[in-house]
Write a protein that holds these residues in place. Structure first.
Motif, mmCIF file in Angstrom:
data_model
loop_
_atom_site.group_PDB
_atom_site.id
_atom_site.type_symbol
_atom_site.label_atom_id
_atom_site.label_comp_id
_atom_site.label_asym_id
_atom_site.label_seq_id
_atom_site.Cartn_x
_atom_site.Cartn_y
_atom_site.Cartn_z
ATOM 1 N N HIS A 41 -27.644 12.102 33.142
ATOM 2 C CA HIS A 41 -26.865 13.250 32.663
ATOM 3 C C HIS A 41 -26.002 13.847 33.772
ATOM 4 O O HIS A 41 -26.022 15.061 34.002
ATOM 5 N N ALA A 42 -25.251 13.004 34.433
ATOM 6 C CA ALA A 42 -24.357 13.489 35.487
ATOM 7 C C ALA A 42 -23.338 14.463 34.904
ATOM 8 O O ALA A 42 -22.725 14.200 33.872
ATOM 9 N N GLY A 43 -23.192 15.607 35.557
ATOM 10 C CA GLY A 43 -22.224 16.596 35.104
ATOM 11 C C GLY A 43 -22.736 17.542 34.039
ATOM 12 O O GLY A 43 -22.032 18.470 33.643
ATOM 13 N N ALA A 44 -23.965 17.324 33.551
ATOM 14 C CA ALA A 44 -24.541 18.198 32.522
ATOM 15 C C ALA A 44 -25.566 19.133 33.160
ATOM 16 O O ALA A 44 -25.942 18.983 34.322
ATOM 17 N N TRP A 45 -26.021 20.114 32.374
ATOM 18 C CA TRP A 45 -26.999 21.096 32.833
ATOM 19 C C TRP A 45 -28.267 20.968 32.000
ATOM 20 O O TRP A 45 -28.202 20.858 30.779
ATOM 21 N N TYR A 46 -29.426 21.042 32.676
ATOM 22 C CA TYR A 46 -30.702 20.974 31.966
ATOM 23 C C TYR A 46 -31.196 22.384 31.667
ATOM 24 O O TYR A 46 -31.395 23.200 32.577
ATOM 25 N N VAL A 47 -31.406 22.683 30.388
ATOM 26 C CA VAL A 47 -31.937 23.971 29.949
ATOM 27 C C VAL A 47 -33.372 23.740 29.483
ATOM 28 O O VAL A 47 -33.618 22.944 28.576
ATOM 29 N N GLN A 48 -34.317 24.426 30.114
ATOM 30 C CA GLN A 48 -35.731 24.224 29.814
ATOM 31 C C GLN A 48 -36.023 24.388 28.326
ATOM 32 O O GLN A 48 -35.563 25.335 27.691
ATOM 33 N N ASP A 49 -36.801 23.455 27.782
ATOM 34 C CA ASP A 49 -37.219 23.451 26.375
ATOM 35 C C ASP A 49 -36.082 23.163 25.405
ATOM 36 O O ASP A 49 -36.285 23.187 24.192
ATOM 37 N N ARG A 50 -34.875 22.896 25.923
ATOM 38 C CA ARG A 50 -33.727 22.645 25.050
ATOM 39 C C ARG A 50 -33.088 21.288 25.289
ATOM 40 O O ARG A 50 -32.638 20.642 24.349
ATOM 41 N N GLY A 51 -33.000 20.866 26.546
ATOM 42 C CA GLY A 51 -32.387 19.581 26.844
ATOM 43 C C GLY A 51 -31.171 19.716 27.743
ATOM 44 O O GLY A 51 -31.014 20.698 28.470
ATOM 45 N N ALA A 106 -30.032 23.775 35.011
ATOM 46 C CA ALA A 106 -30.285 23.170 36.316
ATOM 47 C C ALA A 106 -29.521 21.859 36.441
ATOM 48 O O ALA A 106 -29.299 21.151 35.459
ATOM 49 N N ARG A 107 -29.146 21.544 37.670
ATOM 50 C CA ARG A 107 -28.417 20.310 37.953
ATOM 51 C C ARG A 107 -28.787 19.846 39.354
ATOM 52 O O ARG A 107 -29.113 20.660 40.220
ATOM 53 N N LEU A 108 -28.746 18.536 39.570
ATOM 54 C CA LEU A 108 -29.001 17.981 40.892
ATOM 55 C C LEU A 108 -27.682 17.929 41.648
ATOM 56 O O LEU A 108 -26.737 17.257 41.233
ATOM 57 N N GLY A 109 -27.602 18.666 42.758
ATOM 58 C CA GLY A 109 -26.372 18.740 43.521
ATOM 59 C C GLY A 109 -26.303 17.711 44.628
ATOM 60 O O GLY A 109 -27.077 16.746 44.665
ATOM 61 N N GLU A 111 -40.820 18.004 36.673
ATOM 62 C CA GLU A 111 -41.039 16.663 36.127
ATOM 63 C C GLU A 111 -40.085 16.352 34.985
ATOM 64 O O GLU A 111 -39.483 15.280 34.929
ATOM 65 N N THR A 112 -39.940 17.297 34.065
ATOM 66 C CA THR A 112 -39.061 17.087 32.922
ATOM 67 C C THR A 112 -37.609 16.985 33.369
ATOM 68 O O THR A 112 -36.842 16.155 32.873
ATOM 69 N N PHE A 113 -37.235 17.823 34.312
ATOM 70 C CA PHE A 113 -35.872 17.827 34.834
ATOM 71 C C PHE A 113 -35.541 16.495 35.505
ATOM 72 O O PHE A 113 -34.499 15.884 35.242
ATOM 73 N N LEU A 114 -36.435 15.999 36.357
ATOM 74 C CA LEU A 114 -36.171 14.769 37.095
ATOM 75 C C LEU A 114 -36.239 13.518 36.227
ATOM 76 O O LEU A 114 -35.628 12.502 36.550
#
Length: 200
Positions: free
Chosen positions: A165-175, A45-48, A156-159
């Protein structure tokens, strides 16, 4: 994203973390958000632009027939679906999908219903991908046709760390991972949606 909203979410997350720690110490229970055993199909996930939620499946997936996104509210152990976004492929054989932005209909799909709820109001975003038929990529992976492939993102964890972490992707339970780092996760039993090994 409004600062006050993020602070409220962080406050709620801190309270829930403290409560969860107490319960775990008292009962020896497992964390409710722990990663499942075995290979996991998970994207990032990423904030666009303009605060839109953007999801990457980890690779281009052919033959996608349906997409279902649920915005879920959590109250203790209870969960309530606030809104559901459904899309269907225009072709019977499905369409290719790699990136998904909430409220933006991807090419080759038709929107069944529009989202009425802001994604940031949810505690959890659940994403389901249904395939039209079995797809076997050249690398030996397999896209399962008879069951949807699902993933969830804790809002909550994502935000909490998204601004760092601009330009990165959030993977649940991984970072958080760059695309190159994500591709190395297969060694850690995390795979793109449509490349889960056949024998897993």
């Amino acid at each position: 994203m409004h600062v006050r909203r993020k602070l409220r979410r962080l406050g709620r997350a801190t309270a829930r973390l403290a409560l969860g720690s107490a319960v775990m110490l008292a009962l020896g229970a497992c964390w409710p958000w722990s990663a499942p055993a075995g290979p996991t199909g998970a994207g990032g996930a990423r904030l666009g632009d303009e605060g839109r939620f953007h999801y990457w499946l980890g690779a281009a997936c052919d033959g996608v027939a349906e997409i279902e996104v649920e915005l879920v509210e959590r109250d203790g152990n209870d969960r309530r679906v606030l809104d559901t976004w459904r899309l269907a492929a225009q072709d019977d054989d499905g369409a290719r999908l790699e990136h998904l932005t909430l409220d933006a209909v991807p090419e080759g799909f038709t929107e069944g219903n529009a989202l009425r709820t802001d994604w940031s109001a949810a505690d959890l975003i659940r994403i389901g991908i249904h395939s039209a038929e079995s797809q076997r990529p050249e690398d030996g992976g397999r896209f399962y046709p008879h069951r949807p492939i699902r993933a969830s993102v804790s809002v909550e964890t994502f935000l909490a760390d998204v601004d760092e972490h601009a330009g990165a992707w959030y993977v649940q339970d991984r970072g958080w991972f760059t695309e190159e780092e994500y591709r190395e996760l297969a060694d850690d039993e995390v795979y793109p949606f449509c490349a889960i090994p056949e024998n897993s």
